[in-house]
Scaffold this motif. Structure first.
Motif, mmCIF file in Angstrom:
data_model
loop_
_atom_site.group_PDB
_atom_site.id
_atom_site.type_symbol
_atom_site.label_atom_id
_atom_site.label_comp_id
_atom_site.label_asym_id
_atom_site.label_seq_id
_atom_site.Cartn_x
_atom_site.Cartn_y
_atom_site.Cartn_z
ATOM 1 N N SER A 1 -69.086 -51.800 -69.595
ATOM 2 C CA SER A 1 -69.314 -52.650 -68.254
ATOM 3 C C SER A 1 -68.688 -51.516 -67.296
ATOM 4 O O SER A 1 -68.061 -50.925 -67.682
ATOM 5 N N VAL A 2 -69.179 -52.059 -66.180
ATOM 6 C CA VAL A 2 -69.139 -50.824 -64.771
ATOM 7 C C VAL A 2 -67.907 -52.092 -64.299
ATOM 8 O O VAL A 2 -68.701 -53.289 -63.854
ATOM 9 N N VAL A 3 -66.876 -51.710 -63.255
ATOM 10 C CA VAL A 3 -65.845 -52.915 -63.192
ATOM 11 C C VAL A 3 -65.761 -51.973 -62.039
ATOM 12 O O VAL A 3 -65.226 -51.046 -61.496
ATOM 13 N N GLY A 4 -65.714 -53.032 -60.463
ATOM 14 C CA GLY A 4 -65.118 -52.291 -59.139
ATOM 15 C C GLY A 4 -65.292 -53.656 -58.482
ATOM 16 O O GLY A 4 -65.954 -53.862 -57.644
ATOM 17 N N GLY A 5 -64.573 -53.503 -57.597
ATOM 18 C CA GLY A 5 -64.185 -54.695 -56.786
ATOM 19 C C GLY A 5 -64.960 -54.100 -55.708
ATOM 20 O O GLY A 5 -65.319 -55.002 -54.592
ATOM 21 N N GLY A 6 -64.916 -53.007 -55.205
ATOM 22 C CA GLY A 6 -66.273 -52.138 -54.303
ATOM 23 C C GLY A 6 -67.957 -52.147 -54.459
ATOM 24 O O GLY A 6 -68.304 -51.708 -53.620
ATOM 25 N N MET A 7 -68.141 -53.006 -55.462
ATOM 26 C CA MET A 7 -69.172 -52.853 -55.614
ATOM 27 C C MET A 7 -70.062 -54.499 -54.722
ATOM 28 O O MET A 7 -71.996 -54.468 -54.960
ATOM 29 N N ARG A 8 -69.264 -55.137 -54.798
ATOM 30 C CA ARG A 8 -69.400 -56.402 -53.448
ATOM 31 C C ARG A 8 -70.365 -55.883 -52.546
ATOM 32 O O ARG A 8 -70.166 -55.260 -51.929
ATOM 33 N N GLU A 9 -71.317 -56.900 -52.815
ATOM 34 C CA GLU A 9 -72.838 -56.702 -51.803
ATOM 35 C C GLU A 9 -73.275 -55.512 -51.636
ATOM 36 O O GLU A 9 -73.642 -55.411 -50.187
ATOM 37 N N VAL A 10 -72.718 -54.103 -52.562
ATOM 38 C CA VAL A 10 -73.228 -52.830 -51.965
ATOM 39 C C VAL A 10 -74.615 -53.214 -53.268
ATOM 40 O O VAL A 10 -74.634 -53.248 -54.434
ATOM 41 N N PRO A 11 -75.877 -52.352 -52.117
ATOM 42 C CA PRO A 11 -77.588 -52.863 -53.042
ATOM 43 C C PRO A 11 -77.461 -51.167 -54.025
ATOM 44 O O PRO A 11 -76.804 -50.360 -53.656
ATOM 45 N N GLY A 12 -78.280 -51.848 -55.280
ATOM 46 C CA GLY A 12 -78.411 -50.435 -55.510
ATOM 47 C C GLY A 12 -77.749 -50.290 -56.601
ATOM 48 O O GLY A 12 -77.739 -49.401 -57.828
ATOM 49 N N VAL A 13 -76.731 -51.427 -57.254
ATOM 50 C CA VAL A 13 -75.950 -50.805 -58.341
ATOM 51 C C VAL A 13 -76.498 -50.741 -59.328
ATOM 52 O O VAL A 13 -75.934 -50.004 -60.613
ATOM 53 N N MET A 14 -77.132 -52.370 -59.344
ATOM 54 C CA MET A 14 -78.476 -51.967 -60.998
ATOM 55 C C MET A 14 -78.889 -51.454 -61.133
ATOM 56 O O MET A 14 -79.131 -50.713 -62.372
ATOM 57 N N ALA A 15 -79.465 -51.195 -60.074
ATOM 58 C CA ALA A 15 -80.564 -49.978 -60.458
ATOM 59 C C ALA A 15 -79.597 -48.203 -61.086
ATOM 60 O O ALA A 15 -80.179 -48.326 -62.580
ATOM 61 N N ASN A 16 -78.577 -47.954 -60.584
ATOM 62 C CA ASN A 16 -77.626 -46.663 -60.980
ATOM 63 C C ASN A 16 -78.144 -47.379 -62.512
ATOM 64 O O ASN A 16 -77.510 -46.066 -63.347
ATOM 65 N N PHE A 17 -77.000 -48.103 -62.228
ATOM 66 C CA PHE A 17 -76.713 -48.579 -64.235
ATOM 67 C C PHE A 17 -77.975 -48.301 -64.922
ATOM 68 O O PHE A 17 -77.547 -47.800 -66.121
ATOM 69 N N ILE A 18 -78.914 -49.073 -64.420
ATOM 70 C CA ILE A 18 -79.852 -48.893 -66.126
ATOM 71 C C ILE A 18 -80.361 -47.644 -65.886
ATOM 72 O O ILE A 18 -81.352 -46.822 -66.341
ATOM 73 N N GLU A 19 -80.611 -46.948 -64.648
ATOM 74 C CA GLU A 19 -80.885 -45.216 -64.657
ATOM 75 C C GLU A 19 -80.251 -44.731 -65.203
ATOM 76 O O GLU A 19 -80.407 -44.098 -66.900
#
Ligand code: ADP
Ligand code: ASP
Ligand code: MG
Length: 403
Positions: free
Chosen positions: A342-360
């Motif tokens: 898991s990647v956890v962070g209060g800062g990812m709320r409503e930030v686009p592209g987080v899933m794309a980075n994760f998968i990449e």
């Protein structure tokens, strides 16, 4: 009274030299004007003479199906040995230390052996000792039920003792001493460039702990949070400042580099089994989850689609589940030895592209993703356990956690 709780984990109480470091931490707290209440875990880790795992193995060798009540009675012995040894060390260093079992410290629980919940804490005996300038040394991880049986809180539960006593006694601070310098961006045993966080919000560390970071037990954080008691995670073995857990306002967090990031930490859970079921009617799907609930088996990463189910359970339950499902004629596929990263962070709320980075990050390293799940503040995926270290390293790097 300025009370401080000082909890020392298994490695901290394990050796003569580490115990002498503990004496210094307690003396320092007293010098600062605090009245310390000491909480200890059982001595050492798996394989060591008085560690909790050793005591469990001793009994399970005789009977793997031993009842949970009996297991709790032996598991409590680890903390009792440790607390007596620690009290003796403190007495030898001029402190008037008094060893207390969980029950003697007033911790009353339900009778849910192995995962007991605290009902009440009678603080009288501890307060009496503190007024006489004595140092209570309390066994972590245990309480007593209304029959006088010992009960335990679940693995890692000494942190819970520390927080519960902190709340009941109105402590100024709960210090958790362990073998790392604080809460880090990843488990340093798997990610070599993991970095210490100087502070973190209760809610964020709760999520990180629920997703597997065993540096602090999530229940301990939830309890301290109820009364807003600050917690400090520190090392017994160094003078590093440690990580402060509290309720930081947005303004305070914005001024802190750590909180400006999308992610705060990568974490993991292991010994997971993925289960896939096919050709199910609606009734069968409901039945599957009812059956698991009746067995007390919790499920995670649940995907329900027409005629199909996919979910995970702790691998230790796999044989029990296999027997039950096969006897009902369900078509089941098991994928063993998985890990949830898991990647956890209060800062990812409503930030686009987080899933794309994760998968990449994972696909660049040829790591197959077996399943994913996300919330506003976390993304998790299931991978084969053999890819665990590489997955954590890749995500740690992708989310710039080392810088
Ligand atoms: P204790 O016996 O002191 O309670 P634990 O073994 O329960 O210690 O917890 C400390 C361990 O937690 C560390 O040795 C470290 O390997 C592990 N850990 C996992 N995730 C993290 C993290 N994010 N930050 C720091 N330590 C972590
Ligand atoms: N000794 C117990 C365990 O190993 C409790 C603890 O260490 O917090 O789980
Ligand atoms: Mg622990």
């Amino acid at each position: 009274m300025r009370i401080i709780i000082q909890k020392f984990g298994g490695t901290s109480v394990a050796t003569k030299s580490s115990r002498s470091l503990i004496v210094n931490k307690i003396l320092k707290a007293k010098e600062k004007g605090f009245l310390p209440v000491v909480v200890v875990s059982a001595m050492g880790r798996k394989g060591e003479s008085y560690a909790t795992d050793t005591l469990i193995e001793l009994v399970k060798r005789e009977n793997p199906e031993v009842k949970e009540r009996e297991l709790d009675q032996i598991m409590c012995c680890g903390e009792m040995i440790s607390a007596v040894v620690m009290a003796a060390v403190l007495q030898a260093n001029g402190l008037d230390a008094v060893m207390l079992t969980g029950g003697q410290a007033g911790i009353i629980t339900d009778s849910n052996f192995n995962s007991a919940r605290i009902h009440d804490i009678n603080t009288e005996s501890i307060l009496d000792l503190l007024t006489k300038d004595k140092v209570p040394v309390v066994c972590g991880f245990q309480g007593v039920n209304s029959n006088g049986d010992f009960t335990t809180f679940g693995r890692g539960g000494s942190d819970t003792t520390a927080s519960a006593l902190g709340v009941a006694l109105g402590a100024e601070m709960i210090e958790i001493y362990t073998d790392v310098d604080g809460i880090m961006t990843a488990d340093p045993r798997l990610v070599s460039d993991a970095k210490i966080l100087d502070k973190i919000n209760y809610s964020e560390i709760c999520q990180i702990a629920h997703q597997g970071a065993k540096v602090i037990h999530p229940r301990a954080v939830e309890i301290a949070m109820q009364k807003n008691i600050p917690m400090m995670i520190k090392s017994t073995f160094s003078e590093a400042e440690g990580t402060l857990i509290g309720n930081f306002t947005d303004e305070a967090s914005n001024s802190n580099k750590v909180f400006d990031k999308v992610a705060t930490s990568v974490t993991y859970l292991t010994d997971i089994c993925q289960i896939k079921m096919f050709n199910l009617d609606d009734h069968a799907s409901v039945n599957v989850f009812k059956l698991l609930a009746a067995e007390g088996i919790s499920v995670d990463l649940i995907n329900v689609s027409p005629g199909q189910l996919m979910f995970t359970i702790a691998q230790s339950f796999m044989h029990c589940v296999q027997r039950k499902f096969e006897s009902l004629g369900y078509k089941v596929e098991f994928v063993l030895d998985c890990a949830k990263v898991s990647v956890v962070g209060g800062g990812m709320r409503e930030v686009p592209g987080v899933m794309a980075n994760f998968i990449e990050a994972l696909s660049d390293n040829k790591i197959e993703i077996l399943q994913t799940v996300d919330s506003h503040t976390s993304i998790s995926c299931l991978v084969e356990k053999k890819h665990l270290k590489k997955s954590l390293e890749a995500l740690h790097e992708k989310f710039h956690l080392a810088t």
